[in-house]
Structures are given as structure tokens and as C-alpha cells.
Design a protein around this motif. Structure first.
Motif, mmCIF file in Angstrom:
data_model
loop_
_atom_site.group_PDB
_atom_site.id
_atom_site.type_symbol
_atom_site.label_atom_id
_atom_site.label_comp_id
_atom_site.label_asym_id
_atom_site.label_seq_id
_atom_site.Cartn_x
_atom_site.Cartn_y
_atom_site.Cartn_z
ATOM 1 N N MET A 28 -49.513 44.833 -44.451
ATOM 2 C CA MET A 28 -50.695 45.278 -45.356
ATOM 3 C C MET A 28 -50.151 46.641 -45.803
ATOM 4 N N ILE A 29 -49.531 47.405 -44.883
ATOM 5 C CA ILE A 29 -49.261 48.674 -45.145
ATOM 6 C C ILE A 29 -47.912 48.706 -46.264
ATOM 7 N N ASP A 30 -47.129 47.831 -45.911
ATOM 8 C CA ASP A 30 -46.036 47.735 -46.857
ATOM 9 C C ASP A 30 -46.229 47.342 -48.305
ATOM 10 N N LEU A 31 -47.462 46.696 -48.773
ATOM 11 C CA LEU A 31 -47.668 46.365 -49.974
ATOM 12 C C LEU A 31 -48.228 47.554 -50.707
ATOM 13 N N PRO A 32 -48.077 47.600 -52.092
ATOM 14 C CA PRO A 32 -48.576 48.432 -52.994
ATOM 15 C C PRO A 32 -50.154 48.896 -52.733
ATOM 16 N N GLU A 33 -50.672 49.976 -52.884
ATOM 17 C CA GLU A 33 -51.695 50.465 -52.651
ATOM 18 C C GLU A 33 -52.896 50.026 -53.920
ATOM 19 N N ASP A 34 -52.264 49.390 -55.041
ATOM 20 C CA ASP A 34 -53.151 49.091 -56.101
ATOM 21 C C ASP A 34 -54.338 48.377 -55.621
ATOM 22 N N HIS A 35 -55.477 48.717 -56.149
ATOM 23 C CA HIS A 35 -56.775 48.253 -55.870
ATOM 24 C C HIS A 35 -57.258 48.087 -54.496
ATOM 25 N N TYR A 36 -56.554 49.012 -53.683
ATOM 26 C CA TYR A 36 -57.092 49.125 -52.185
ATOM 27 C C TYR A 36 -58.147 50.355 -52.390
ATOM 28 N N VAL A 37 -59.439 50.347 -51.928
ATOM 29 C CA VAL A 37 -60.178 51.436 -51.824
ATOM 30 C C VAL A 37 -60.090 52.688 -51.051
ATOM 31 N N GLY A 38 -59.153 52.371 -50.119
ATOM 32 C CA GLY A 38 -58.553 53.353 -48.944
ATOM 33 C C GLY A 38 -59.434 53.030 -47.663
ATOM 34 N N GLU A 39 -58.901 53.504 -46.467
ATOM 35 C CA GLU A 39 -59.381 53.485 -45.322
ATOM 36 C C GLU A 39 -60.826 54.176 -45.267
ATOM 37 N N MET A 40 -61.581 53.539 -44.524
ATOM 38 C CA MET A 40 -62.904 54.227 -44.042
ATOM 39 C C MET A 40 -62.667 54.474 -42.485
ATOM 40 N N TYR A 41 -63.608 55.532 -42.170
ATOM 41 C CA TYR A 41 -63.515 55.661 -40.479
ATOM 42 C C TYR A 41 -64.974 55.444 -39.823
ATOM 43 N N LEU A 42 -64.657 55.137 -38.613
ATOM 44 C CA LEU A 42 -65.877 55.019 -37.770
ATOM 45 C C LEU A 42 -65.956 56.230 -36.591
ATOM 46 N N ARG A 43 -67.030 56.290 -36.042
ATOM 47 C CA ARG A 43 -66.891 57.449 -35.087
ATOM 48 C C ARG A 43 -65.878 57.181 -34.000
ATOM 49 N N SER A 44 -65.519 55.906 -33.754
ATOM 50 C CA SER A 44 -64.737 55.581 -32.554
ATOM 51 C C SER A 44 -63.238 55.714 -33.060
ATOM 52 N N ASP A 45 -63.020 56.114 -34.101
ATOM 53 C CA ASP A 45 -61.726 56.535 -34.933
ATOM 54 C C ASP A 45 -61.387 58.042 -34.650
ATOM 55 N N THR A 46 -62.328 58.773 -34.070
ATOM 56 C CA THR A 46 -61.994 60.099 -33.793
ATOM 57 C C THR A 46 -60.684 60.565 -33.186
ATOM 58 N N GLY A 47 -60.503 59.695 -32.194
ATOM 59 C CA GLY A 47 -59.434 59.807 -31.165
ATOM 60 C C GLY A 47 -58.079 59.679 -32.201
ATOM 61 N N ILE A 48 -58.081 58.476 -33.024
ATOM 62 C CA ILE A 48 -57.010 57.964 -33.795
ATOM 63 C C ILE A 48 -56.668 59.107 -34.922
ATOM 64 N N LEU A 49 -57.846 59.846 -35.588
ATOM 65 C CA LEU A 49 -57.691 60.865 -36.686
ATOM 66 C C LEU A 49 -56.901 61.965 -36.137
ATOM 67 N N LYS A 50 -57.354 62.251 -34.494
ATOM 68 C CA LYS A 50 -56.590 63.507 -33.896
ATOM 69 C C LYS A 50 -55.241 63.143 -33.760
ATOM 70 N N ALA A 51 -54.872 62.214 -33.233
ATOM 71 C CA ALA A 51 -53.425 61.802 -33.111
ATOM 72 C C ALA A 51 -52.596 61.749 -34.482
#
Length: 360
Positions: free
Chosen positions: A315-338
Motif C-alpha cells: 500500500m505504501i508503494d501505491l500513489p497517495e491519490d485519494h488517501y486521506v492520510g494516516e490517523m493516530y491512536l494513543r497506542s501509536d505514541t511509541g511509533i511516532l517517537k521512533a
């Protein structure tokens, strides 16, 4: 998942047993080709994997009886310092000073071979210690060593966030109750490395099937820590015991060490090592070490993660056309820090490489 490669970092080139004496090992780390081997003196050495003459991959050559590496194309020979000591087509003539290979620093510790892929090793940044991999107090089994066709940051994110244990691992190490366990995050440097950890603590928690099988406890108090020690290694530490008995002889658990070595932006090597305390047995059969049971069952869990990583990369390799973008949850805090750590380390390297501004 673009521009994520960090060169000023210690990476795992392999476990010590991947480098037997006298065997050439070729690999690519962060887009740079390498040739590595263990000479008779026992210290692993590493060089740029391209011959300085015509860029022939040196891992395709051979080690001669005198310990030199012979290029398979024109026969240039290099000693263990990377210096060219023979050019067959120019007998008796001086060897050019440029006829040498770029060396890479190596540290071998805890049964692992670490390599610094940057320009000059930073003395403040050390290869993380993983003592249980080479300790009489622990039993270790290598569970996996594979190349994965995805960006390495996807694996770091997968390992830091265990809210995916349901539904991805439902029925083995996960269930929906796992998603409801509160999570805390810690950001503390380890041997100069920027790290991030997610910690989940539960009391009187009903263990999922695999974990009850591994440790024999259906209901437990549990502490589960997933820690990115550096972008090259993630350690998973699970401790459990009957309610009220953590930090007593009844405590059981495992440590899973994941070493993550980027090949390039689109692939990485994923090694997994399982450790349990020495002498700890599988409750269903006291003749079987607990670590052997963990190592037997975990490949099925890893296969589920691998499937998810590959599907994400598609999915990452596809064009971003029409994708609204990632949304984040509280559990993603560690991911965003990384992500922040990786982004800043890459940015620091780029800034250091920029030529000084010329005064007008």
C-alpha cells in the motif's frame, strides 16, 4: 517510509557463528556493499565490498592460503588491513597508494558482530549490550534470520505497538483483552542510543493460549515491555507470575531480541533470538526447555507479522491519490517517537554532509 537510512549507527552484521574462520561473507547494509571475514587471528574484519579496480564484488573472490583476499576479476590481492599487496598484471611494479579498501569498524560482543556504517565511529554511541544472548544464566535459540522486502521502520513500528495482538495474533499470543491493557511510554538513552519503550502492566490477567502453554499459568500478573534500544534492535521482555508473585521464584517469562539491519530503503534483515532463564522447563514436559517450546511456536506468530508488513509495504508503494492520510491512536505514541528519532538522526547526517556556506 522514504529517506530513512541512518549510517552513523551500529548495526548487527550477524551473530558470531555467521562468521566462521576463513569464509567470505558479502552483504549490503544501508545501501553499502560489504565484504567480511574472520581471519585466523579470530577478529572479524569488514571492508567496502567493491574492488578498487573495477568494482567487482569482492565477496565473489576467494581467500588464499596466505590469508589475502583475491578478487575474482583481475586477481588483485588485499591483506587483512585492506591494503592491496599484489597486482598480477603488473609484476615487479609499485602498487598504487590508492589500491586499498575502505574499512568499517567492528565490535564483537554478546555473541553478535556489530558494524559501524558511518564515517567515523562516535565514541559516545556504543553497540547496545544484549548479555542474555551469551550468558550461562540464559538459554538462547535463534528463531529466525530472513531478509524482508519492506522498509525496516515498519518492523520497528510493529514491534513497539502490541495493540495489534488482536486481531492479528488472536488465538496464539493475543486476544482482545490485551488491547485494553493500559500502556505507558518511556524515552531514556541507552549507551548513547536514543530509545523508546512501551510498557504494559496487568493484574489477574487471563493469559492467551500460547503464553499459558509456555509458562503454565492461566491467570497472571504481567509486565510486558517492548523497547527500541536503537533503530537497530528491539527487545521484548515478558515477565509473568501468579497474582501477587512477580519478583519471586515463581516468575517466568522470555526475552525476544529482534535485530533489524536495513539492506536499503525497501528491504531489511530480521533476526530473532529467544531467551529463557537457564533450567526453566516447559510445564507440559519437564524434559523440554522452555526456550525450545517458545522457539518452536513463535515462527507462526512471526509469519503473521511478516504478512502484515508486506501487505503494508504494498500500500505504501501505491500513489497517495485519494488517501486521506494516516490517523493516530494513543497506542501509536511509541511509533511516532521512533519515527521522530529516525527522522532527526537522518537530518543530522544530512546537515553534517552539507558543505559550509560560502560567504558572499
Amino acid at each position: 517510509m522514504k529517506d530513512t537510512l541512518i549510517r552513523n549507527l551500529w548495526y548487527v552484521a550477524g551473530s558470531s557463528d555467521e562468521f566462521p574462520t576463513g569464509k567470505l561473507v558479502g552483504q549490503t547494509i544501508v545501501g553499502l556493499p560489504l565484504v567480511m571475514w574472520r581471519p585466523e587471528d579470530g577478529e572479524v574484519i569488514a571492508f567496502d565490498g567493491r574492488c578498487c579496480h573495477k568494482k567487482m564484488p569482492l565477496a565473489s573472490g576467494k581467500l588464499l592460503a596466505d590469508g589475502t583476499l583475491e578478487c575474482a576479476y583481475h586477481g588483485l590481492c588485499f591483506d587483512t588491513a585492506g591494503k592491496c599487496v599484489k597486482i598480477p598484471s603488473q609484476p615487479g611494479r609499485p602498487i598504487p597508494s590508492r589500491a586499498k579498501l575502505r574499512p568499517y569498524p567492528i565490535v564483537e560482543q554478546d555473541g553478535m558482530v556489530w558494524i559501524w556504517m558511518g564515517d567515523e565511529a562516535n565514541p559516545a554511541l556504543q553497540p547496545p549490550r544484549i548479555p542474555e544472548l551469551d550468558s550461562a544464566h540464559w538459554e538462547m535459540i535463534r528463531v529466525q534470520n530472513v531478509e524482508v522486502p519492506t522498509n525496516y521502520l515498519l518492523l520497528i513500528e510493529n514491534l513497539l505497538d502490541i495493540s495489534h495482538f488482536y486481531p492479528l495474533h488472536d488465538g496464539n499470543i493475543g486476544d482482545i483483552a490485551n488491547s485494553e491493557i493500559p500502556v505507558e511510554f518511556v524515552h531514556e538513552p541507552i549507551q548513547g542510543n536514543r530509545s523508546v519503550a512501551s510498557i504494559r502492566k496487568a493484574e489477574s490477567y487471563r493469559h492467551p493460549p500460547y503464553l499459558e502453554d509456555f509458562f503454565g499459568y492461566p491467570v497472571v500478573d504481567r509486565q510486558h515491555t517492548h523497547k527500541m534500544i536503537s533503530p537497530a534492535v528491539v527487545r521484548v521482555d515478558l515477565r509473568c507470575a501468579p497474582p501477587g508473585e512477580l519478583d519471586t521464584p515463581a516468575e517466568r517469562g522470555y526475552i525476544l531480541t529482534h535485530t533489524i539491519t536495513p539492506v536499503d530503503e525497501h528491504s531489511h534483515r530480521w533476526r530473532v533470538f529467544a531467551c529463557c532463564r537457564a533450567g526453566e522447563k516447559w510445564p507440559a514436559d519437564p524434559n523440554v526447555p522452555a526456550v525450545a517450546r517458545v522457539a518452536e511456536q513463535f515462527p507462526g506468530v512471526i509469519a503473521q507479522d511478516l504478512w502484515a508488513l508486506v501487505e503494508q509495504q504494498k500500500m505504501i508503494d501505491l500513489p497517495e491519490d485519494h488517501y486521506v492520510g494516516e490517523m493516530y491512536l494513543r497506542s501509536d505514541t511509541g511509533i511516532l517517537k521512533a519515527r521522530e528519532i529516525v527522522r532527526e538522526m537522518v537530518g543530522q547526517e544530512r546537515t553534517a554532509e552539507e558543505p559550509a556556506a560560502v560567504a558572499a
